[in-house]
Design a protein around this motif. Structure first.
Motif, PDB file in Angstrom:
ATOM      1  N   GLY A   1       0.784  -1.226   0.000  1.00  0.00           N
ATOM      2  CA  GLY A   1       0.000   0.000   0.000  1.00  0.00           C
ATOM      3  C   GLY A   1       0.812   1.271   0.000  1.00  0.00           C
ATOM      4  N   VAL A   2       2.122   1.173  -0.166  1.00  0.00           N
ATOM      5  CA  VAL A   2       3.009   2.337  -0.151  1.00  0.00           C
ATOM      6  C   VAL A   2       3.725   2.423  -1.492  1.00  0.00           C
ATOM      7  CG1 VAL A   2       5.034   3.390   0.955  1.00  0.00           C
ATOM      8  CG2 VAL A   2       3.345   2.151   2.341  1.00  0.00           C
ATOM      9  N   GLU A   3       3.834   3.635  -2.048  1.00  0.00           N
ATOM     10  CA  GLU A   3       4.556   3.802  -3.313  1.00  0.00           C
ATOM     11  C   GLU A   3       6.057   3.737  -3.059  1.00  0.00           C
ATOM     12  OE1 GLU A   3       4.744   6.693  -7.273  1.00  0.00           O
ATOM     13  OE2 GLU A   3       3.785   7.430  -5.438  1.00  0.00           O
ATOM     14  N   VAL A   4       6.726   2.836  -3.773  1.00  0.00           N
ATOM     15  CA  VAL A   4       8.172   2.692  -3.625  1.00  0.00           C
ATOM     16  C   VAL A   4       8.826   2.801  -4.994  1.00  0.00           C
ATOM     17  CG1 VAL A   4       7.953   1.248  -1.572  1.00  0.00           C
ATOM     18  CG2 VAL A   4       8.155   0.164  -3.805  1.00  0.00           C
TER      19      VAL A   4
ATOM     20  N   ALA B   1       8.187   8.534  -0.420  1.00  0.00           N
ATOM     21  CA  ALA B   1       8.086   9.612   0.568  1.00  0.00           C
ATOM     22  C   ALA B   1       9.292   9.678   1.490  1.00  0.00           C
ATOM     23  CB  ALA B   1       6.813   9.448   1.396  1.00  0.00           C
ATOM     24  N   GLY B   2      10.125   8.633   1.487  1.00  0.00           N
ATOM     25  CA  GLY B   2      11.297   8.612   2.355  1.00  0.00           C
ATOM     26  C   GLY B   2      12.562   9.076   1.681  1.00  0.00           C
ATOM     27  N   LEU B   3      12.486   9.375   0.384  1.00  0.00           N
ATOM     28  CA  LEU B   3      13.656   9.844  -0.360  1.00  0.00           C
ATOM     29  C   LEU B   3      13.414  11.272  -0.835  1.00  0.00           C
ATOM     30  CD1 LEU B   3      14.400   6.695  -2.552  1.00  0.00           C
ATOM     31  CD2 LEU B   3      15.473   7.350  -0.387  1.00  0.00           C
ATOM     32  N   GLY B   4      14.479  12.043  -0.878  1.00  0.00           N
ATOM     33  CA  GLY B   4      14.362  13.419  -1.327  1.00  0.00           C
ATOM     34  C   GLY B   4      13.837  13.490  -2.752  1.00  0.00           C
ATOM     35  N   PRO B   5      12.817  14.327  -3.024  1.00  0.00           N
ATOM     36  CA  PRO B   5      12.244  14.403  -4.366  1.00  0.00           C
ATOM     37  C   PRO B   5      12.957  15.415  -5.259  1.00  0.00           C
ATOM     38  CG  PRO B   5      10.967  15.758  -2.880  1.00  0.00           C
ATOM     39  CD  PRO B   5      12.057  15.122  -2.043  1.00  0.00           C
ATOM     40  N   GLY B   6      12.841  15.208  -6.567  1.00  0.00           N
ATOM     41  CA  GLY B   6      13.252  16.208  -7.551  1.00  0.00           C
ATOM     42  C   GLY B   6      14.648  16.734  -7.351  1.00  0.00           C
ATOM     43  N   LEU B   7      14.751  18.063  -7.226  1.00  0.00           N
ATOM     44  CA  LEU B   7      16.047  18.738  -7.148  1.00  0.00           C
ATOM     45  C   LEU B   7      16.374  19.167  -5.726  1.00  0.00           C
ATOM     46  CD1 LEU B   7      15.719  21.002 -10.329  1.00  0.00           C
ATOM     47  CD2 LEU B   7      16.388  18.595 -10.168  1.00  0.00           C
ATOM     48  N   ILE B   8      15.745  18.553  -4.738  1.00  0.00           N
ATOM     49  CA  ILE B   8      15.895  19.016  -3.363  1.00  0.00           C
ATOM     50  C   ILE B   8      17.324  18.913  -2.852  1.00  0.00           C
ATOM     51  CG2 ILE B   8      15.391  16.816  -2.198  1.00  0.00           C
ATOM     52  CD1 ILE B   8      13.634  18.498  -0.236  1.00  0.00           C
TER      53      ILE B   8
ATOM     54  N   ALA C   1       5.863  -7.478   8.025  1.00  0.00           N
ATOM     55  CA  ALA C   1       5.802  -6.350   7.076  1.00  0.00           C
ATOM     56  C   ALA C   1       7.206  -5.890   6.724  1.00  0.00           C
ATOM     57  CB  ALA C   1       5.007  -5.199   7.678  1.00  0.00           C
ATOM     58  N   GLN C   2       7.358  -5.456   5.479  1.00  0.00           N
ATOM     59  CA  GLN C   2       8.659  -4.955   5.034  1.00  0.00           C
ATOM     60  C   GLN C   2       8.611  -3.469   4.685  1.00  0.00           C
ATOM     61  OE1 GLN C   2      10.201  -7.514   1.887  1.00  0.00           O
ATOM     62  NE2 GLN C   2       9.459  -9.315   2.963  1.00  0.00           N
ATOM     63  N   THR C   3       7.448  -2.977   4.230  1.00  0.00           N
ATOM     64  CA  THR C   3       7.318  -1.578   3.859  1.00  0.00           C
ATOM     65  C   THR C   3       6.480  -0.865   4.911  1.00  0.00           C
ATOM     66  OG1 THR C   3       7.405  -2.223   1.530  1.00  0.00           O
ATOM     67  CG2 THR C   3       6.667   0.006   2.015  1.00  0.00           C
ATOM     68  N   VAL C   4       7.157  -0.113   5.770  1.00  0.00           N
ATOM     69  CA  VAL C   4       6.516   0.605   6.868  1.00  0.00           C
ATOM     70  C   VAL C   4       6.421   2.072   6.475  1.00  0.00           C
ATOM     71  CG1 VAL C   4       6.665   1.215   9.311  1.00  0.00           C
ATOM     72  CG2 VAL C   4       7.476  -1.034   8.526  1.00  0.00           C
ATOM     73  N   PRO C   5       5.205   2.643   6.387  1.00  0.00           N
ATOM     74  CA  PRO C   5       5.055   4.021   5.906  1.00  0.00           C
ATOM     75  C   PRO C   5       5.931   5.015   6.656  1.00  0.00           C
ATOM     76  CG  PRO C   5       2.907   2.976   6.123  1.00  0.00           C
ATOM     77  CD  PRO C   5       3.904   2.038   6.742  1.00  0.00           C
TER      78      PRO C   5
END
Length: 457
Positions: free
Chosen positions: A57-60, A236-243, A302-306
């Protein structure tokens, strides 16, 4: 049969340059994932567009199957000629491959020895300056409180990060840059893999660790993205775009603007004790160690924890949890430094909400011990016996920004607060099962200045 590096590489540099050894198994063990159509070549070298899937249920984001880092010192004095030759070779690679995992990602990062010894006058004028820290964005390497006393602080001139789903693409790039050109002395080669289990099939870390006979391999969850069992590339756990660009968050004074579109890269090798992780920590304790104490609603296995903006804690919560439990989780400890405390609008108008992650990680698992090849095997304690580990690669706006995150991982917060735990104790998150063997900081120029930055000046 257990696989050893000696069987594949024979200990020689030539063999290491021409083959990938045990990592050739990757293509036999898993197919390349479907990838979105590549966009235009980005201005930034470190930006590498990955497709995404849903995991629990989490986008990775789906990491490239293969990653390789080659470090080197310079073998030439004529930087102008070397700059021309290197850029020509890189241009040919750009023309041959799309800038995505289906093609090839090439990132050149330059170390402090290059800037201080080869272009010192130009560096004084053009190197970006960290406003928060009051120091340049590229800082000398250091050991952190939980590092062993013998962690090696490296002094390479350059590190080249190669990423692809196709091992042949990486081999072609390595050959073009390090065999076709006579401008570098290779000091190390570091190889590895990630992913392969998002479709519900057995993942690469599990398959590769089992093939190599690494202790604790049988304990890795079947579909784990990395050896330690939890999904690390949730969007959501990784910096997006040009941040992670120097200029985006306002931390950095670009001075002349030469490095606009650049970033800082930290590189380290870390060995992982899988048996200690899986046998000494039950699932609930692995959750609180990886994330935070009190996280009780995580389903067994569980492996993917929001870890989205709504799931992060504050420094006050971190201190309270530590006071109550005597320990802190990895994610909870670094979130006060690795996430935006307030909304930021980038110079291009992009809005980065409060809680957005800043670092852009590109780490990958490895069986290197500690490298696939070393020019100084005695110093690096090179062994042909595979071990579970990670080549940790992360992009931050500056070296100080990385240092803040790494110190927080040891319980040292930017405001001076120190969560008092002994180094590498069980209470200190992942650090009790991780051992850092090597570290170095690098500056990643924008693509237009990737070849011997500042040499033309």
């Amino acid at each position: 049969m257990r696989l050893t590096r000696r069987r594949f590489l024979g200990g020689a540099a030539a063999a290491a340059l021409s083959g990938a050894g045990i990592y050739e198994l990757v293509d036999k063990l898993t197919p390349a994932p479907a990838r979105p159509v590549a966009g235009p070549m980005p201005v930034e070298q470190h930006v590498f567009h990955l497709g995404s899937v849903q995991s629990e249920g989490v986008e990775v984001l789906v990491p490239p199957l293969h990653s390789e880092i080659v470090t080197a010192t310079l073998a030439v004095d004529d930087l102008h000629a070397a700059q021309h030759d290197l850029e020509r070779a890189l241009g040919e690679l750009d023309a041959a491959y799309s800038p995505d995992p289906a093609g090839l990602g090439v990132t050149l990062a330059w170390g402090l020895p290059y800037f201080s010894q080869r272009v010192p006058a130009q560096t004084k004028t053009h190197l970006p300056f960290d406003r928060r820290a009051g120091k340049p964005v590229l800082v000398p390497e250091r050991r952190f409180p939980s590092d062993p006393h013998d962690t090696i602080l490296e002094r390479n001139d350059v590190a080249v990060l190669l990423r692809s789903d196709d091992l042949d693409h990486i081999a072609a790039a390595r050959k073009a840059l390090f065999e076709g050109l006579q401008i570098f002395h290779v000091t190390s080669m570091r190889r590895g893999f990630a992913g392969g289990g998002f479709s519900g099939k057995q993942s690469l870390p599990k398959k590769m660790a089992m093939a190599a006979g690494v202790p604790g391999a049988d304990l890795i969850p079947d579909t784990s993205e990395l050896f330690l069992g939890f999904t690390s590339t949730q969007k959501a756990g990784l910096g997006p775009g040009l941040i992670a660009n120097h200029e985006t968050l306002g931390f950095v004074d670009l001075r002349s603007g030469y490095f606009h579109g650049g970033t800082h890269m930290h590189l380290s090798h870390i060995s992982e004790d899988l048996e200690a992780w899986y046998l000494n920590f039950d699932f609930d304790e692995r959750v609180l160690t990886a994330f935070r104490p009190g996280l009780t609603k995580v389903k067994q296995g569980a492996q993917t924890v929001p870890q989205g903006p709504r799931d992060i804690g504050t420094p006050a919560q971190l201190a309270h949890q530590f006071k109550q439990t005597g320990r802190f989780g990895h994610s909870a400890s670094i979130q006060p430094t690795s996430r935006l405390l307030e909304q930021v609008v980038g110079p291009d108008g992009t809005v980065y909400p409060k809680g957005t992650s800043i670092p852009q990680r590109a780490d990958f698992n490895t069986l290197d011990n500690p490298f696939a090849y070393s020019a100084d095997p005695a110093r690096d304690q090179l062994s042909d016996e595979p071990v579970a580990g990670v080549h940790f690669v992360v992009f931050n706006p500056s070296g100080d920004d990385f240092d803040r995150n790494r110190l927080a991982m040891d319980g040292v917060l930017p405001d001076g607060t120190k969560l008092e735990v002994s180094a590498r104790s069980r209470a200190q998150g992942f650090n009790s099962v991780l051992t850092t063997t090597h570290r170095q900081n690098f500056l990643v120029p924008p693509r237009r200045h990737r070849s011997f930055p500042l040499a033309e000046l």
